[in-house]
Write an enzyme that holds these catalytic residues in place. Sequence first.
Site, PDB file in Angstrom:
ATOM      1  N   VAL A  12       0.820  -1.202   0.000  1.00  0.00           N
ATOM      2  CA  VAL A  12       0.000   0.000   0.000  1.00  0.00           C
ATOM      3  C   VAL A  12       0.862   1.263   0.000  1.00  0.00           C
ATOM      4  O   VAL A  12       0.644   2.186  -0.791  1.00  0.00           O
ATOM      5  CB  VAL A  12      -0.944  -0.022   1.219  1.00  0.00           C
ATOM      6  N   ARG A 157      -6.271  -3.288  -5.000  1.00  0.00           N
ATOM      7  CA  ARG A 157      -6.120  -4.741  -5.144  1.00  0.00           C
ATOM      8  C   ARG A 157      -4.714  -5.052  -5.590  1.00  0.00           C
ATOM      9  O   ARG A 157      -4.201  -4.421  -6.529  1.00  0.00           O
ATOM     10  CB  ARG A 157      -7.091  -5.279  -6.192  1.00  0.00           C
ATOM     11  N   PHE A 252     -16.894 -10.310  -8.162  1.00  0.00           N
ATOM     12  CA  PHE A 252     -16.702 -11.063  -6.916  1.00  0.00           C
ATOM     13  C   PHE A 252     -17.707 -12.195  -6.732  1.00  0.00           C
ATOM     14  O   PHE A 252     -18.114 -12.515  -5.627  1.00  0.00           O
ATOM     15  CB  PHE A 252     -16.665 -10.109  -5.696  1.00  0.00           C
ATOM     16  N   LEU A 253     -18.084 -12.795  -7.858  1.00  0.00           N
ATOM     17  CA  LEU A 253     -18.931 -13.982  -7.797  1.00  0.00           C
ATOM     18  C   LEU A 253     -18.212 -15.163  -8.457  1.00  0.00           C
ATOM     19  O   LEU A 253     -18.854 -16.012  -9.063  1.00  0.00           O
ATOM     20  CB  LEU A 253     -20.277 -13.713  -8.489  1.00  0.00           C
ATOM     21  N   CYS A 263      -5.779  -8.882   3.161  1.00  0.00           N
ATOM     22  CA  CYS A 263      -6.883  -8.028   3.647  1.00  0.00           C
ATOM     23  C   CYS A 263      -8.145  -8.765   4.053  1.00  0.00           C
ATOM     24  O   CYS A 263      -8.550  -8.691   5.201  1.00  0.00           O
ATOM     25  CB  CYS A 263      -7.204  -6.984   2.588  1.00  0.00           C
ATOM     26  N   LYS A 266      -8.068 -11.041   7.291  1.00  0.00           N
ATOM     27  CA  LYS A 266      -7.832 -10.333   8.554  1.00  0.00           C
ATOM     28  C   LYS A 266      -8.917  -9.279   8.817  1.00  0.00           C
ATOM     29  O   LYS A 266      -9.282  -9.057   9.962  1.00  0.00           O
ATOM     30  CB  LYS A 266      -6.431  -9.729   8.589  1.00  0.00           C
TER      31      LYS A 266
HETATM   32  C1  UDX Z   1      -1.367  -2.559   4.134  1.00  0.00           C
HETATM   33  C2  UDX Z   1      -2.084  -1.830   5.219  1.00  0.00           C
HETATM   34  O1  UDX Z   1      -1.391  -0.898   5.790  1.00  0.00           O
HETATM   35  C3  UDX Z   1      -2.934  -2.727   5.979  1.00  0.00           C
HETATM   36  O2  UDX Z   1      -3.500  -2.155   7.089  1.00  0.00           O
HETATM   37  C4  UDX Z   1      -3.958  -3.052   4.983  1.00  0.00           C
HETATM   38  O3  UDX Z   1      -5.037  -3.692   5.546  1.00  0.00           O
HETATM   39  C5  UDX Z   1      -3.314  -3.898   3.927  1.00  0.00           C
HETATM   40  O4  UDX Z   1      -2.320  -3.217   3.335  1.00  0.00           O
HETATM   41  P1  UDX Z   1       0.701  -3.760   3.340  1.00  0.00           P
HETATM   42  O5  UDX Z   1       1.111  -2.564   2.582  1.00  0.00           O
HETATM   43  O6  UDX Z   1       0.146  -4.922   2.597  1.00  0.00           O
HETATM   44  O7  UDX Z   1      -0.371  -3.331   4.457  1.00  0.00           O
HETATM   45  O8  UDX Z   1       1.780  -4.219   4.351  1.00  0.00           O
HETATM   46  P2  UDX Z   1       3.267  -4.671   4.078  1.00  0.00           P
HETATM   47  O9  UDX Z   1       3.447  -5.041   2.666  1.00  0.00           O
HETATM   48  O10 UDX Z   1       3.561  -5.627   5.175  1.00  0.00           O
HETATM   49  O11 UDX Z   1       4.089  -3.319   4.310  1.00  0.00           O
HETATM   50  C6  UDX Z   1       4.215  -2.651   5.503  1.00  0.00           C
HETATM   51  C7  UDX Z   1       5.556  -1.927   5.487  1.00  0.00           C
HETATM   52  O12 UDX Z   1       5.650  -1.081   6.629  1.00  0.00           O
HETATM   53  C8  UDX Z   1       6.756  -2.855   5.523  1.00  0.00           C
HETATM   54  O13 UDX Z   1       7.654  -2.519   4.507  1.00  0.00           O
HETATM   55  C9  UDX Z   1       7.369  -2.610   6.902  1.00  0.00           C
HETATM   56  O14 UDX Z   1       8.769  -2.770   6.926  1.00  0.00           O
HETATM   57  C10 UDX Z   1       6.967  -1.171   7.156  1.00  0.00           C
HETATM   58  N1  UDX Z   1       6.938  -0.777   8.573  1.00  0.00           N
HETATM   59  C11 UDX Z   1       6.319  -1.536   9.491  1.00  0.00           C
HETATM   60  C12 UDX Z   1       7.559   0.411   8.949  1.00  0.00           C
HETATM   61  O15 UDX Z   1       8.152   1.102   8.131  1.00  0.00           O
HETATM   62  N2  UDX Z   1       7.481   0.794  10.238  1.00  0.00           N
HETATM   63  C13 UDX Z   1       6.893   0.056  11.200  1.00  0.00           C
HETATM   64  O16 UDX Z   1       6.878   0.442  12.370  1.00  0.00           O
HETATM   65  C14 UDX Z   1       6.271  -1.157  10.814  1.00  0.00           C
HETATM   66  C1  UDX Z   2      -8.572  -6.552  -1.428  1.00  0.00           C
HETATM   67  C2  UDX Z   2      -9.628  -5.483  -1.767  1.00  0.00           C
HETATM   68  O1  UDX Z   2     -10.310  -5.870  -2.965  1.00  0.00           O
HETATM   69  C3  UDX Z   2      -9.001  -4.120  -1.923  1.00  0.00           C
HETATM   70  O2  UDX Z   2     -10.015  -3.152  -2.103  1.00  0.00           O
HETATM   71  C4  UDX Z   2      -8.146  -3.758  -0.696  1.00  0.00           C
HETATM   72  O3  UDX Z   2      -8.951  -3.461   0.410  1.00  0.00           O
HETATM   73  C5  UDX Z   2      -7.173  -4.874  -0.376  1.00  0.00           C
HETATM   74  O4  UDX Z   2      -7.856  -6.134  -0.285  1.00  0.00           O
HETATM   75  P1  UDX Z   2      -6.756  -7.999  -2.682  1.00  0.00           P
HETATM   76  O5  UDX Z   2      -6.733  -8.801  -1.429  1.00  0.00           O
HETATM   77  O6  UDX Z   2      -5.483  -7.516  -3.263  1.00  0.00           O
HETATM   78  O7  UDX Z   2      -7.697  -6.706  -2.527  1.00  0.00           O
HETATM   79  O8  UDX Z   2      -7.438  -8.898  -3.813  1.00  0.00           O
HETATM   80  P2  UDX Z   2      -8.904  -9.148  -4.380  1.00  0.00           P
HETATM   81  O9  UDX Z   2      -8.815  -9.053  -5.853  1.00  0.00           O
HETATM   82  O10 UDX Z   2      -9.916  -8.339  -3.704  1.00  0.00           O
HETATM   83  O11 UDX Z   2      -9.097 -10.688  -4.022  1.00  0.00           O
HETATM   84  C6  UDX Z   2      -9.104 -11.152  -2.685  1.00  0.00           C
HETATM   85  C7  UDX Z   2      -9.295 -12.638  -2.639  1.00  0.00           C
HETATM   86  O12 UDX Z   2     -10.600 -13.005  -3.046  1.00  0.00           O
HETATM   87  C8  UDX Z   2      -8.351 -13.437  -3.526  1.00  0.00           C
HETATM   88  O13 UDX Z   2      -7.883 -14.559  -2.813  1.00  0.00           O
HETATM   89  C9  UDX Z   2      -9.206 -13.889  -4.689  1.00  0.00           C
HETATM   90  O14 UDX Z   2      -8.769 -15.106  -5.242  1.00  0.00           O
HETATM   91  C10 UDX Z   2     -10.548 -14.047  -4.009  1.00  0.00           C
HETATM   92  N1  UDX Z   2     -11.682 -13.894  -4.925  1.00  0.00           N
HETATM   93  C11 UDX Z   2     -11.935 -12.682  -5.511  1.00  0.00           C
HETATM   94  C12 UDX Z   2     -12.540 -14.963  -5.152  1.00  0.00           C
HETATM   95  O15 UDX Z   2     -12.332 -16.069  -4.619  1.00  0.00           O
HETATM   96  N2  UDX Z   2     -13.613 -14.794  -5.976  1.00  0.00           N
HETATM   97  C13 UDX Z   2     -13.897 -13.599  -6.576  1.00  0.00           C
HETATM   98  O16 UDX Z   2     -14.899 -13.522  -7.301  1.00  0.00           O
HETATM   99  C14 UDX Z   2     -13.018 -12.510  -6.349  1.00  0.00           C
END
Ligand code: UDX
Ligand code: UDX
Length: 466
Positions: A12, A157, A252-253, A263, A266
């Site tokens: 993100v 996504r 999403f079906l 995401c 959790k």
């Molecule tokens: C994000 C969101 O922030 C989470 O809440 C959301 O639901 C999903 O996406 P994401 O970007 O997927 O998380 O996390 P991750 O790829 O684990 O990256 C987090 C980064 O923050 C890591 O690079 C980690 O090293 C860094 N980090 C963590 C810091 O720089 N400082 C900290 O104290 C903790």
């Molecule tokens: C999700 C949210 O879509 C995005 O808005 C953000 O909040 C981060 O989390 P992401 O987890 O990257 O994104 O992927 P997404 O494309 O939403 O798929 C999530 C999971 O659902 C995957 O495991 C995918 O395989 C599954 N999925 C999705 C299905 O099983 N069926 C579907 O029709 C769509």
Amino acid sequence: MAIVSVIGTGYVGLVTGTCLADMGNQVTCVDIVEEKIERLKQGILPIYEPGLEEVVERNVRAKRLRFTTNYHEALEQCEFIFIAVNTPTGANQGSADMRYVESAARNIAQELDHYAIIINKSTVPVGSGDIVSRVIYDNLKRSDIRFSVVSNPEFLREGSAVLDFQNPDRVVLGSSEPEAAGAVARLYLSLRAPIMITDLYTAEMIKYASNAFLATKISFINEIAQICERLGADVKEVAVGMGYDKRIGRAFLDAGLGYGGSCFPKDVRALAYMADEAGLHPQLLHAVMDINHDQRHHVIDKLTSLLGTLRNSTIGILGLAFKPNTDDMREAPAIDIIRWVTTQGASVQVYDPVASETGREALNLAGVYMDAVTFNTTPYEVAQNADALVIVTEWNEFKSLNMQQIRNSMHRPVLIDGRNIYEASDMEHYGFIYRGMGRGTAAAPSILPPEDISSLVNRRPTLSLV
Ligand code: UDX
Ligand code: UDX
């Protein structure tokens, strides 16, 4: 042009920082992991995300994007500070772990020496904006320094995060200070998306409710898939038919192995936990999670119903990542499926176009017996002498394989299509015993000795496509 810092260079944070730079802002991305920052400085990305590398490169070259581990350097003259650190499920298996958000807030407070707007992008429990405010307030180096907190949940996504950032369905901003929210809104104006300004708690809730609703759609269609399978209907066509109704929509079906990733699992857990803690009984959310768990197990049921025991069998696994176009293994169905089949004495041959490294780490961490896992470099090697092949991730390259070659190289021609990417009639034509997810195969006999497998081929009539 605004001066922006982004804390956390994960999926993100890196996408947000890079895209904001691409819109003309001056962006500094901060991370506590030095190695990550060093590699980013050399142009090496910590994640696989289509299209991101060239946007990073373009903005670094234009000197709009830089990377550091130093908060002091990052916060100098900074007007907007995004928090995008991870919020994994906490030790109690429900609530979101706020440790990293709090630590980022503390680090910001200790360096801040001028007014700034702190924007929370991480998905945090409802009410966390107040916690961030409190942590910053308690750690400021001078009591006269002012700051505002805004919630701005991400809806990116993995696999299409850059495009999602550039073409959002909406931008949600929550704050008790409308002026601060308005200032953040101006950052997004050029995206020409609807911008909704609301209070902090509501913005935080919109994120959970959106993800929980999408997860519910997936569990709903997976439950329908189970019913289709038993009654002889094809869930893929059912989803198309439902999707024509604008009130439902086709997105999403897709029935299959259920949702994984960083995401949905959790966030649904955390929302249910918040509701439980508030004395409510969120039955629907619990059902969504239960169905999602069971869905992965149906693969094992299908394998054992066709192969009998899995002991000493070889199972080919196509795809490890939780979905295509990412190397992310967080909560990937492949982990559970591989753990379950290896526990039953099978060995597995696996292939994923980009997630071999992350897959190896994730399987190791999950306690999988690694001697039973062979990592291959092509789908064809995975099929070699396999007793069954399971499609776990619907990578595009799996849709155009030479299936005749695959079938011929297998020991037993069992194909479990966990993502419904093939048609039963095509696969049966090649001589496979095909099982999709929710595609009307109820009448199959329970255990199939190898020599009798051919009796099932072409058992069902072909369904016409809508
Ligand atoms: C994000 C969101 O922030 C989470 O809440 C959301 O639901 C999903 O996406 P994401 O970007 O997927 O998380 O996390 P991750 O790829 O684990 O990256 C987090 C980064 O923050 C890591 O690079 C980690 O090293 C860094 N980090 C963590 C810091 O720089 N400082 C900290 O104290 C903790
Ligand atoms: C999700 C949210 O879509 C995005 O808005 C953000 O909040 C981060 O989390 P992401 O987890 O990257 O994104 O992927 P997404 O494309 O939403 O798929 C999530 C999971 O659902 C995957 O495991 C995918 O395989 C599954 N999925 C999705 C299905 O099983 N069926 C579907 O029709 C769509």
